[in-house]
Design a protein around this motif. Sequence first.
Motif, PDB file in Angstrom:
ATOM      1  N   ASP A  48       0.847  -1.184  -0.035  1.00 43.99           N
ATOM      2  CA  ASP A  48       0.162  -0.014   0.087  1.00 43.99           C
ATOM      3  C   ASP A  48       0.823   1.210   0.107  1.00 43.99           C
ATOM      4  N   GLN A  49       2.061   1.338   0.951  1.00 46.63           N
ATOM      5  CA  GLN A  49       2.790   2.521   0.949  1.00 46.63           C
ATOM      6  C   GLN A  49       3.243   2.708  -0.530  1.00 46.63           C
ATOM      7  N   VAL A  50       3.989   1.590  -1.111  1.00 46.64           N
ATOM      8  CA  VAL A  50       4.339   1.790  -2.496  1.00 46.64           C
ATOM      9  C   VAL A  50       3.366   2.376  -3.375  1.00 46.64           C
ATOM     10  N   SER A  51       2.214   1.944  -3.494  1.00 46.34           N
ATOM     11  CA  SER A  51       1.397   2.688  -4.289  1.00 46.34           C
ATOM     12  C   SER A  51       0.872   3.950  -3.896  1.00 46.34           C
ATOM     13  N   LYS A  52       1.113   4.328  -2.874  1.00 46.78           N
ATOM     14  CA  LYS A  52       0.601   5.681  -2.333  1.00 46.78           C
ATOM     15  C   LYS A  52       1.923   6.477  -2.613  1.00 46.78           C
ATOM     16  N   ALA A  53       3.010   6.073  -2.613  1.00 42.92           N
ATOM     17  CA  ALA A  53       4.160   6.847  -3.036  1.00 42.92           C
ATOM     18  C   ALA A  53       4.125   7.383  -4.618  1.00 42.92           C
ATOM     19  N   VAL A 107      -5.198  -0.544   8.634  1.00 43.12           N
ATOM     20  CA  VAL A 107      -5.463   0.370   9.524  1.00 43.12           C
ATOM     21  C   VAL A 107      -4.013   1.030   9.732  1.00 43.12           C
ATOM     22  N   LEU A 108      -2.823  -0.041  10.040  1.00 43.68           N
ATOM     23  CA  LEU A 108      -1.508   0.536  10.074  1.00 43.68           C
ATOM     24  C   LEU A 108      -0.898   1.349   9.120  1.00 43.68           C
ATOM     25  N   SER A 109      -1.426   0.902   7.713  1.00 40.20           N
ATOM     26  CA  SER A 109      -0.650   1.574   6.619  1.00 40.20           C
ATOM     27  C   SER A 109      -1.273   3.265   6.816  1.00 40.20           C
ATOM     28  N   ASN A 110      -2.772   3.118   6.909  1.00 43.22           N
ATOM     29  CA  ASN A 110      -3.407   4.512   6.941  1.00 43.22           C
ATOM     30  C   ASN A 110      -2.883   5.223   8.130  1.00 43.22           C
ATOM     31  N   ALA A 111      -2.407   4.636   9.191  1.00 44.25           N
ATOM     32  CA  ALA A 111      -2.131   5.217  10.474  1.00 44.25           C
ATOM     33  C   ALA A 111      -0.815   6.108  10.052  1.00 44.25           C
TER      34      ALA A 111
END
Length: 170
Positions: free
Chosen positions: A1-6, A73-77
């Motif tokens: 998820d963090q990669v897609s957000k980046a 939840v952790l990724s959005n946090a």
Amino acid sequence: DQVSKAFAIYNNIFVANAGMMFGSFSGSHALIRVSLISSGSIFFLLAYIYFIYGLSSKLKILKLGLGLFFGGVLSNAIDKMYLNFVVDFIPIKLGKYHFYANVADGLQFVGVILILYVLFFCQDRVWHPDEKRSGIFVNKNAQIAFGIKFATAGLLDRKSTRLNSSHQII
């Protein structure tokens, strides 16, 4: 998820979500959002630890659902801590409602579906035979209706925030 957000941030194709899952509660007062997020996070962290270590190994679907939910939840946090908003970039339209989501929101949604599936349809594996849910004490239809109303209440109170090219809220 963090990669897609980046990737979304790098290409400037995102919406800043000051709310929670699928933009819910983004139009609410900041104190309400902070209270919900902080108290909910503590509760869910304790519940996650209890369930993962306390559940039978036969409940793999439930553990998977919990893992997906808490991972989202952790990724959005992480976004909330570092950016003060969550990066949403997947447009979703349901009837007259239009909002944005991210991969973590999808993981949370799938996790909740798996959890509800196990709790409602795999009762023999979850509950002790003497403690099964029954219509006398728990009305399953009322619980499902309440869950749907509660989950959609935040969606109806959402407001997406857009950023300009220098990532300032407009």
